[in-house]
Write a protein that holds these residues in place. Sequence first.
Motif, PDB file in Angstrom:
ATOM      1  N   ALA A 132     -16.837   2.787  -8.438  1.00  0.00           N
ATOM      2  CA  ALA A 132     -16.589   1.387  -8.777  1.00  0.00           C
ATOM      3  C   ALA A 132     -16.272   0.578  -7.519  1.00  0.00           C
ATOM      4  CB  ALA A 132     -15.446   1.275  -9.782  1.00  0.00           C
ATOM      5  N   ASP A 133     -15.381   1.108  -6.693  1.00  0.00           N
ATOM      6  CA  ASP A 133     -15.001   0.385  -5.480  1.00  0.00           C
ATOM      7  C   ASP A 133     -16.157   0.226  -4.508  1.00  0.00           C
ATOM      8  OD1 ASP A 133     -12.498   0.068  -6.460  1.00  0.00           O
ATOM      9  OD2 ASP A 133     -11.500   1.397  -5.044  1.00  0.00           O
ATOM     10  N   HIS A 134     -17.067   1.185  -4.518  1.00  0.00           N
ATOM     11  CA  HIS A 134     -18.184   1.128  -3.577  1.00  0.00           C
ATOM     12  C   HIS A 134     -19.473   0.602  -4.214  1.00  0.00           C
ATOM     13  CE1 HIS A 134     -15.330   3.780  -1.540  1.00  0.00           C
ATOM     14  NE2 HIS A 134     -15.749   3.126  -0.483  1.00  0.00           N
ATOM     15  N   SER A 135     -19.342   0.026  -5.410  1.00  0.00           N
ATOM     16  CA  SER A 135     -20.497  -0.643  -6.022  1.00  0.00           C
ATOM     17  C   SER A 135     -20.130  -2.087  -6.351  1.00  0.00           C
ATOM     18  CB  SER A 135     -21.001   0.122  -7.245  1.00  0.00           C
ATOM     19  OG  SER A 135     -19.974   0.255  -8.203  1.00  0.00           O
ATOM     20  N   ILE A 136     -19.180  -2.289  -7.268  1.00  0.00           N
ATOM     21  CA  ILE A 136     -18.834  -3.679  -7.615  1.00  0.00           C
ATOM     22  C   ILE A 136     -17.761  -4.270  -6.712  1.00  0.00           C
ATOM     23  CG2 ILE A 136     -19.550  -3.381 -10.011  1.00  0.00           C
ATOM     24  CD1 ILE A 136     -16.578  -3.309 -10.795  1.00  0.00           C
ATOM     25  N   GLY A 137     -17.138  -3.443  -5.877  1.00  0.00           N
ATOM     26  CA  GLY A 137     -16.091  -3.930  -4.974  1.00  0.00           C
ATOM     27  C   GLY A 137     -16.582  -4.239  -3.572  1.00  0.00           C
ATOM     28  N   VAL A 138     -17.876  -4.151  -3.352  1.00  0.00           N
ATOM     29  CA  VAL A 138     -18.456  -4.445  -2.029  1.00  0.00           C
ATOM     30  C   VAL A 138     -19.629  -5.410  -2.206  1.00  0.00           C
ATOM     31  CG1 VAL A 138     -17.758  -2.210  -1.042  1.00  0.00           C
ATOM     32  CG2 VAL A 138     -20.005  -2.438  -2.108  1.00  0.00           C
ATOM     33  N   PRO A 139     -20.046  -6.066  -1.127  1.00  0.00           N
ATOM     34  CA  PRO A 139     -21.210  -6.966  -1.241  1.00  0.00           C
ATOM     35  C   PRO A 139     -22.435  -6.193  -1.731  1.00  0.00           C
ATOM     36  CG  PRO A 139     -20.061  -7.324   0.827  1.00  0.00           C
ATOM     37  CD  PRO A 139     -19.444  -6.099   0.187  1.00  0.00           C
TER      38      PRO A 139
END
Length: 165
Positions: A53-60
């Motif tokens: 989640a952090d590396h998909s929706i939490g990044v550009p």
Amino acid sequence: MDIIYDKHFNGNEWYGIITFLIGFLLVFKLKKRFSLKEALVYFFYCVFIGMMADHSIGVPPLDYYDVNDLSNYEFFDFLTYFMFGAYGYLYVYIYDYFNIKSKYAPVYILFWSIVSTIMELLGDYMGVFHYKNNYKIYYSFPIYLLTLGLLSYLYVLINTNKKPQ
């Protein structure tokens, strides 16, 4: 809206430490219910989901939120992922302990999704999460429903195919 990142050791770090310690104390104090391999599957499923989640929706390009004091990866982000693992394990432990039947599973998933959203709301209050690009806390609720539903399904799959001991 500009996010003001707090670079001091305060609420968000304490929230991470306390929830991490409570989760791990519970995990290690509870009677063993699963093999080590099975316990690690449940634990790392939730670690993986948090990281994903952090590396998909939490990044550009989406970039809906930052975690903790910086938009960059830091130690307390890592601690947060392992906190997710401990609570995911507890979710399955209680599911197994009370032998939740499939007809009651939606209620169990709904309950834990509400608890997870409240915990995220508390984390937001403590400065763990910094929402951006019009992300709202209630967007997390269906993510918890899906994640916990899949974790329940994983538990059922593992136990359906488990050989008697």
